[in-house]
Design a protein around this motif. Sequence first.
Motif, PDB file in Angstrom:
ATOM      1  N   ALA A 166       4.259  -1.408  -3.680  1.00 30.08           N
ATOM      2  CA  ALA A 166       4.111  -0.303  -3.453  1.00 30.08           C
ATOM      3  C   ALA A 166       3.069   0.098  -2.509  1.00 30.08           C
ATOM      4  N   ARG A 167       1.721  -1.094  -2.284  1.00 30.80           N
ATOM      5  CA  ARG A 167       1.099  -0.733  -0.842  1.00 30.80           C
ATOM      6  C   ARG A 167       1.840  -0.568   0.372  1.00 30.80           C
ATOM      7  N   THR A 168       2.764  -1.018   0.626  1.00 31.23           N
ATOM      8  CA  THR A 168       4.045  -0.947   2.005  1.00 31.23           C
ATOM      9  C   THR A 168       4.263   0.513   1.813  1.00 31.23           C
ATOM     10  N   VAL A 169       4.901   0.380   0.263  1.00 30.06           N
ATOM     11  CA  VAL A 169       5.754   2.282   0.374  1.00 30.06           C
ATOM     12  C   VAL A 169       5.406   3.230   0.403  1.00 30.06           C
ATOM     13  N   PHE A 170       3.974   3.080  -0.477  1.00 25.15           N
ATOM     14  CA  PHE A 170       3.211   4.084   0.051  1.00 25.15           C
ATOM     15  C   PHE A 170       1.736   4.222   0.712  1.00 25.15           C
ATOM     16  N   PRO A 171       2.109   4.602   2.054  1.00 28.22           N
ATOM     17  CA  PRO A 171       0.767   4.391   2.917  1.00 28.22           C
ATOM     18  C   PRO A 171       0.048   5.048   3.052  1.00 28.22           C
ATOM     19  N   ASP A 172      -0.336   6.007   1.833  1.00 25.54           N
ATOM     20  CA  ASP A 172      -1.655   7.016   1.164  1.00 25.54           C
ATOM     21  C   ASP A 172      -1.664   5.631  -0.150  1.00 25.54           C
ATOM     22  N   TRP A 173      -2.105   5.316   0.038  1.00 31.90           N
ATOM     23  CA  TRP A 173      -2.162   4.320  -2.091  1.00 31.90           C
ATOM     24  C   TRP A 173      -3.136   4.427  -2.594  1.00 31.90           C
ATOM     25  N   ASP A 174      -4.207   4.233  -2.013  1.00 33.51           N
ATOM     26  CA  ASP A 174      -5.114   5.148  -2.795  1.00 33.51           C
ATOM     27  C   ASP A 174      -5.175   6.981  -3.374  1.00 33.51           C
ATOM     28  N   GLN A 175      -4.813   7.445  -2.460  1.00 31.08           N
ATOM     29  CA  GLN A 175      -4.827   8.552  -3.390  1.00 31.08           C
ATOM     30  C   GLN A 175      -3.284   8.621  -4.292  1.00 31.08           C
ATOM     31  N   VAL A 176      -2.153   7.964  -4.233  1.00 31.42           N
ATOM     32  CA  VAL A 176      -0.968   8.487  -5.319  1.00 31.42           C
ATOM     33  C   VAL A 176      -1.849   6.984  -6.315  1.00 31.42           C
ATOM     34  N   ALA A 177      -2.404   5.727  -6.241  1.00 35.63           N
ATOM     35  CA  ALA A 177      -2.817   5.081  -7.373  1.00 35.63           C
ATOM     36  C   ALA A 177      -4.043   6.073  -7.939  1.00 35.63           C
ATOM     37  N   ASP A 178      -4.862   6.818  -7.383  1.00 39.54           N
ATOM     38  CA  ASP A 178      -6.238   8.200  -7.923  1.00 39.54           C
ATOM     39  C   ASP A 178      -5.240   9.105  -8.847  1.00 39.54           C
ATOM     40  N   GLU A 179      -4.433   8.823  -8.154  1.00 35.61           N
ATOM     41  CA  GLU A 179      -3.451  10.299  -9.358  1.00 35.61           C
ATOM     42  C   GLU A 179      -2.653   9.623  -9.912  1.00 35.61           C
ATOM     43  N   ARG A 180      -2.716   9.122  -9.926  1.00 36.60           N
ATOM     44  CA  ARG A 180      -1.499   8.489 -11.034  1.00 36.60           C
ATOM     45  C   ARG A 180      -2.834   7.656 -12.452  1.00 36.60           C
ATOM     46  N   ALA A 181      -4.237   7.576 -12.359  1.00 39.20           N
ATOM     47  CA  ALA A 181      -4.594   7.407 -13.096  1.00 39.20           C
ATOM     48  C   ALA A 181      -5.484   8.674 -13.864  1.00 39.20           C
TER      49      ALA A 181
END
Length: 277
Positions: A166-181
């Motif tokens: 996931a960290r490679t697939v989503f360059p904006d991983w922090d943004q996506v993780a914030d959204e999911r949480a």
Amino acid sequence: MGTPLGDFVRAKRDSLQPESFGLPDRGRRRSPGLRRSDLAARAGVSVEYLTRIEQGRDRNPSHAVLNALADALSLDARERNHLRYLAKITGGACPGHRPPAPPNREVRPTVRETLRLLEPGMAFVTNRLGDVLAYTSAFELVMGGIGLLDAEAPNLTRYVFTDPRARTVFPDWDQVADERAFDLWLGPSAEASEWFQVQLAPVAGPEFTRRLQQHLPPPQVALRLDHPAAGELRWHREKLELPSTDAQELVVLLPADETTAQAVERLRHGRPLRAVG
């Protein structure tokens, strides 16, 4: 022990700078953001009462207090809705509330038919927990390539926090993780959200649990995907809430640029469209 409402108020207060409200800089302090006394004064409540809310000792503030806090914190419309939601689930989080339970995963036949009509577009049905419940063949083609659909019951939130890809697939991983949480607080029910958090926290670790306590709605931005076969893809997301369901929503992914549209066409080339998952 804190509450979702208290955690949100404290997190939002910590994110604000006194000078943005015309307050003087009072020098170094142990924690960042707006002082509790300043927020209490802006909201017209006592410091002691605000402390009880933030520490979870008052679980049922009135609508007037919630509105005053929203004004004092300069919340936008999304944050105000989230504040009201957290007040609702915090007030019901007393002994005797229903035990945690997984949500219903059934998708109505009419919703599946709607997905079929969206072919060959990118669309899927999910809920606020991140369960991937049904999808178009184009979604399967693209997301299958990143491993999201490998699990028997695929879940985007679990994938983001526990799959190393996931960290490679989503360059904006922090943004996506914030959204999911953040979305977990809007889940099918307080009980379903609690059930999912209990299941995920031990394997997702502090990156997950820390975000759960932020409570600040993340900004709405295009979704970037670094696809192993198609390169960088960028998507605009349109989300349509489905009535009379367990917080399910229909998400349509629209190419944000011509490069993305062409890349998906190349993936499709030579492969027939398949039925909805």
